[in-house]
Design a protein around this motif. Structure first.
Motif, PDB file in Angstrom:
ATOM      1  N   TYR A  22      27.593 -15.173 -49.093  1.00 24.22           N
ATOM      2  CA  TYR A  22      27.207 -16.055 -50.181  1.00 24.22           C
ATOM      3  C   TYR A  22      26.467 -17.256 -49.613  1.00 24.22           C
ATOM      4  O   TYR A  22      26.868 -17.806 -48.592  1.00 24.22           O
ATOM      5  CB  TYR A  22      28.443 -16.546 -50.942  1.00 24.22           C
ATOM      6  CG  TYR A  22      29.221 -15.427 -51.584  1.00 24.22           C
ATOM      7  CD1 TYR A  22      28.777 -14.835 -52.762  1.00 24.22           C
ATOM      8  CD2 TYR A  22      30.385 -14.948 -50.993  1.00 24.22           C
ATOM      9  CE1 TYR A  22      29.492 -13.798 -53.342  1.00 24.22           C
ATOM     10  CE2 TYR A  22      31.098 -13.916 -51.567  1.00 24.22           C
ATOM     11  CZ  TYR A  22      30.645 -13.346 -52.746  1.00 24.22           C
ATOM     12  OH  TYR A  22      31.337 -12.320 -53.312  1.00 24.22           O
ATOM     13  N   LYS A  23      25.392 -17.662 -50.311  1.00 22.94           N
ATOM     14  CA  LYS A  23      24.639 -18.821 -49.850  1.00 22.94           C
ATOM     15  C   LYS A  23      25.449 -20.078 -50.122  1.00 22.94           C
ATOM     16  O   LYS A  23      26.033 -20.230 -51.186  1.00 22.94           O
ATOM     17  CB  LYS A  23      23.297 -18.891 -50.568  1.00 22.94           C
ATOM     18  CG  LYS A  23      22.350 -19.863 -49.954  1.00 22.94           C
ATOM     19  CD  LYS A  23      20.966 -19.673 -50.514  1.00 22.94           C
ATOM     20  CE  LYS A  23      20.011 -20.564 -49.775  1.00 22.94           C
ATOM     21  NZ  LYS A  23      18.652 -20.402 -50.267  1.00 22.94           N
ATOM     22  N   GLU A  24      25.492 -20.968 -49.140  1.00 19.87           N
ATOM     23  CA  GLU A  24      26.248 -22.200 -49.247  1.00 19.87           C
ATOM     24  C   GLU A  24      25.598 -23.132 -50.261  1.00 19.87           C
ATOM     25  O   GLU A  24      24.380 -23.181 -50.375  1.00 19.87           O
ATOM     26  CB  GLU A  24      26.303 -22.873 -47.871  1.00 19.87           C
ATOM     27  CG  GLU A  24      27.470 -23.754 -47.653  1.00 19.87           C
ATOM     28  CD  GLU A  24      27.531 -24.246 -46.217  1.00 19.87           C
ATOM     29  OE1 GLU A  24      26.484 -24.575 -45.642  1.00 19.87           O
ATOM     30  OE2 GLU A  24      28.637 -24.279 -45.671  1.00 19.87           O
ATOM     31  N   ARG A  25      26.405 -23.863 -50.999  1.00 20.41           N
ATOM     32  CA  ARG A  25      25.860 -24.815 -51.965  1.00 20.41           C
ATOM     33  C   ARG A  25      25.162 -25.959 -51.255  1.00 20.41           C
ATOM     34  O   ARG A  25      25.532 -26.325 -50.152  1.00 20.41           O
ATOM     35  CB  ARG A  25      26.969 -25.404 -52.824  1.00 20.41           C
ATOM     36  CG  ARG A  25      27.462 -24.474 -53.870  1.00 20.41           C
ATOM     37  CD  ARG A  25      28.436 -25.193 -54.767  1.00 20.41           C
ATOM     38  NE  ARG A  25      28.934 -24.280 -55.765  1.00 20.41           N
ATOM     39  CZ  ARG A  25      28.850 -24.490 -57.064  1.00 20.41           C
ATOM     40  NH1 ARG A  25      28.311 -25.600 -57.509  1.00 20.41           N
ATOM     41  NH2 ARG A  25      29.313 -23.622 -57.913  1.00 20.41           N
ATOM     42  N   THR A  26      24.183 -26.523 -51.934  1.00 18.34           N
ATOM     43  CA  THR A  26      23.459 -27.647 -51.365  1.00 18.34           C
ATOM     44  C   THR A  26      24.307 -28.914 -51.438  1.00 18.34           C
ATOM     45  O   THR A  26      25.104 -29.085 -52.349  1.00 18.34           O
ATOM     46  CB  THR A  26      22.117 -27.867 -52.087  1.00 18.34           C
ATOM     47  OG1 THR A  26      21.431 -28.911 -51.455  1.00 18.34           O
ATOM     48  CG2 THR A  26      22.307 -28.198 -53.550  1.00 18.34           C
ATOM     49  N   LYS A  27      24.141 -29.768 -50.459  1.00 21.38           N
ATOM     50  CA  LYS A  27      24.842 -31.044 -50.437  1.00 21.38           C
ATOM     51  C   LYS A  27      23.975 -32.154 -51.033  1.00 21.38           C
ATOM     52  O   LYS A  27      24.408 -33.280 -51.199  1.00 21.38           O
ATOM     53  CB  LYS A  27      25.247 -31.390 -49.001  1.00 21.38           C
ATOM     54  CG  LYS A  27      26.313 -30.444 -48.481  1.00 21.38           C
ATOM     55  CD  LYS A  27      26.561 -30.678 -47.020  1.00 21.38           C
ATOM     56  CE  LYS A  27      27.628 -29.784 -46.471  1.00 21.38           C
ATOM     57  NZ  LYS A  27      27.451 -28.394 -46.677  1.00 21.38           N
ATOM     58  N   ARG A  62      31.497 -19.419 -41.633  1.00 20.31           N
ATOM     59  CA  ARG A  62      30.114 -19.876 -41.804  1.00 20.31           C
ATOM     60  C   ARG A  62      29.232 -19.054 -40.879  1.00 20.31           C
ATOM     61  O   ARG A  62      29.453 -19.014 -39.678  1.00 20.31           O
ATOM     62  CB  ARG A  62      30.004 -21.355 -41.480  1.00 20.31           C
ATOM     63  CG  ARG A  62      30.848 -22.196 -42.430  1.00 20.31           C
ATOM     64  CD  ARG A  62      30.749 -23.671 -42.128  1.00 20.31           C
ATOM     65  NE  ARG A  62      29.509 -24.166 -42.723  1.00 20.31           N
ATOM     66  CZ  ARG A  62      28.666 -24.976 -42.102  1.00 20.31           C
ATOM     67  NH1 ARG A  62      28.907 -25.391 -40.895  1.00 20.31           N
ATOM     68  NH2 ARG A  62      27.566 -25.387 -42.694  1.00 20.31           N
ATOM     69  N   TYR A  95      25.317 -19.132 -44.463  1.00 16.38           N
ATOM     70  CA  TYR A  95      25.959 -18.377 -45.525  1.00 16.38           C
ATOM     71  C   TYR A  95      27.465 -18.371 -45.282  1.00 16.38           C
ATOM     72  O   TYR A  95      27.922 -18.600 -44.171  1.00 16.38           O
ATOM     73  CB  TYR A  95      25.443 -16.939 -45.544  1.00 16.38           C
ATOM     74  CG  TYR A  95      23.989 -16.830 -45.927  1.00 16.38           C
ATOM     75  CD1 TYR A  95      23.600 -16.701 -47.246  1.00 16.38           C
ATOM     76  CD2 TYR A  95      22.996 -16.851 -44.955  1.00 16.38           C
ATOM     77  CE1 TYR A  95      22.271 -16.598 -47.599  1.00 16.38           C
ATOM     78  CE2 TYR A  95      21.664 -16.753 -45.302  1.00 16.38           C
ATOM     79  CZ  TYR A  95      21.312 -16.620 -46.630  1.00 16.38           C
ATOM     80  OH  TYR A  95      20.000 -16.531 -46.973  1.00 16.38           O
ATOM     81  N   LEU A  96      28.229 -18.084 -46.329  1.00 18.96           N
ATOM     82  CA  LEU A  96      29.676 -17.970 -46.224  1.00 18.96           C
ATOM     83  C   LEU A  96      30.068 -16.511 -46.387  1.00 18.96           C
ATOM     84  O   LEU A  96      29.614 -15.837 -47.309  1.00 18.96           O
ATOM     85  CB  LEU A  96      30.364 -18.807 -47.305  1.00 18.96           C
ATOM     86  CG  LEU A  96      30.157 -20.306 -47.208  1.00 18.96           C
ATOM     87  CD1 LEU A  96      30.754 -20.996 -48.425  1.00 18.96           C
ATOM     88  CD2 LEU A  96      30.769 -20.834 -45.940  1.00 18.96           C
ATOM     89  N   SER A 104      35.561 -16.050 -45.058  1.00 23.90           N
ATOM     90  CA  SER A 104      35.062 -17.400 -45.345  1.00 23.90           C
ATOM     91  C   SER A 104      34.488 -18.102 -44.121  1.00 23.90           C
ATOM     92  O   SER A 104      34.462 -19.329 -44.057  1.00 23.90           O
ATOM     93  CB  SER A 104      36.157 -18.276 -45.957  1.00 23.90           C
ATOM     94  OG  SER A 104      36.601 -17.709 -47.155  1.00 23.90           O
TER      95      SER A 104
END
Length: 77
Positions: free
Chosen positions: A64-69, A44, A36-37, A42
């Protein structure tokens, strides 16, 4: 009519779907962390199940959940 004593199912028993019925299955052994961020600094923050939802650097509680790569593609019709 004979009555048999109730027997507690063992942890290794399988349910109707063929998976482990107990809580000690593969999920408890392989406990992945989700990154999460932090909303404040900011940073990790990797969290596992049961961890406190709190940044380990600043102590902020909004993560905040990190976006998928992974590439996500939708088909338009």
């Amino acid at each position: 009519m004979s009555r048999e004593a109730y027997q507690v199912p063992s942890m290794g028993a399988q349910n109707a779907f063929g998976t482990d019925a107990g809580f000690g299955g593969a999920m408890a052994v392989d406990n992945p962390s989700v990154v999460y961020l932090c909303g404040e600094c900011s940073a990790r923050v990797p969290l596992k199940r049961g961890d406190q939802i709190r940044c380990k650097d600043c102590g902020h509680r909004v993560l905040y959940k990190e976006r998928t790569k992974r590439m996500v593609q939708f088909e338009a019709r």
